[in-house]
Design an enzyme around this catalytic site. Structure first.
Site, PDB file in Angstrom:
ATOM      1  N   TYR A 106     -83.370  29.967 -74.025  1.00  0.00           N
ATOM      2  CA  TYR A 106     -82.617  30.057 -75.278  1.00  0.00           C
ATOM      3  C   TYR A 106     -81.478  31.074 -75.161  1.00  0.00           C
ATOM      4  CZ  TYR A 106     -81.716  30.414 -80.299  1.00  0.00           C
ATOM      5  OH  TYR A 106     -81.128  30.398 -81.537  1.00  0.00           O
ATOM      6  N   SER A 120     -76.304  33.101 -81.441  1.00  0.00           N
ATOM      7  CA  SER A 120     -77.472  33.907 -81.782  1.00  0.00           C
ATOM      8  C   SER A 120     -77.255  35.314 -81.255  1.00  0.00           C
ATOM      9  CB  SER A 120     -78.721  33.299 -81.137  1.00  0.00           C
ATOM     10  OG  SER A 120     -79.785  34.228 -81.075  1.00  0.00           O
TER      11      SER A 120
END
Length: 262
Positions: A157, A144
């Site tokens: 995350y 990501s």
């Protein structure tokens, strides 16, 4: 170009029942690959499987819970038995918990890290062992933009995706001598089922787009070329790298000059 042709290859995609995992599966199938697709519940894979078959490709559905080591070992054994080989791994299964840092619980942290980092490693380990024995493989860990940028509310995350980036480099060094490349594909802001509610906020979307040089979030199809590239012979001399597909947001776009980027 033949460099991007995946005919005769078999790709395993984790978390393939929806969202980006489904998109990756279909992109690889269009490029000629047969598929092994996984999810915790194989019944959730029926739609993806049907679309892969409609493209004329073979597909096997396998149950996999990436937070369970025994499930990982059993799933990869089943995948190899069903397909005969795995040439490409797209390590996609992941999750997220959005909370202010002060509100993140012990369980939140473990859920995200166990899925997005520990799971990624042990799936890669099981597949990588057999790729090493065969002397060929393409591993694509899905990361990501949070692996290079910090965002409030995404502490666990971001930590998991930063770890994925580092893990990718380590595995590339481990397995490169055996003909296995390991890269990280890092999407920027794409609308998925996990974050769909955020895109209902028009003001937030407008603010987001102001920070993206291409002035829009990621759209369906934006990741097709990159995943096929990393899975194909076109990327044969690329390993240990993180490919950001983020519309440029990772350049740190801000209104540095009054009136600029209006």
């Amino acid at each position: 170009m033949n460099l991007f042709d995946l005919s005769g290859k078999t790709a395993l995609v984790t978390g393939a029942s929806r969202g980006l995992g489904k998109q990756f599966s279909l992109a690889l199938a269009r490029a000629g690959a047969d598929l092994v697709i996984t999810a915790r519940d194989v019944n959730d894979l029926a739609e993806t499987a049907a679309e892969v078959e409609a493209l004329g490709r073979k597909v096997h559905m396998v149950s996999l819970e990436v937070r369970d080591h025994e499930s990982i070992k059993k799933a990869i054994e089943t995948a190899w038995s069903a397909a005969g080989k795995i040439d490409i791994l797209v390590n996609n299964a992941g999750c997220n918990v959005r909370k202010p840092a002060a509100d993140v619980t012990w369980e939140d942290w473990n859920t995200v890290l166990d899925t997005n980092l520990r799971g990624v490693f042990f799936v890669a380990q099981e597949v990588g062992r057999q790729m090493v024995e065969r002397g060929y493989g393409r591993i694509i860990n899905i990361g990501s933009v949070t692996c290079v940028s910090g965002y409030a509310g995404l502490g666990p995350y971001g930590a998991s995706r930063g770890g994925t980036k580092q893990l990718t480099m380590s595995l590339a060094d481990d397995w490169g001598p055996h003909g296995v490349t390991v890269n990280c594909l890092a999407p920027g802001w794409f609308k998925t089922r996990q974050n769909a509610v955020m895109y209902e906020d028009v003001e937030w979307v407008s603010s987001l787009c102001e920070r993206i040089p291409l002035r829009r979030p990621g759209a369906s199809g934006d990741l097709d070329g990159p995943v096929v590239f990393l899975a194909s012979d076109a990327s044969g001399y690329i390993t240990g790298q993180t490919l950001l597909v983020d519309g440029g947001i990772s350049v740190g776009s801000v209104k540095a000059v009054p009136g600029s980027r209006a």
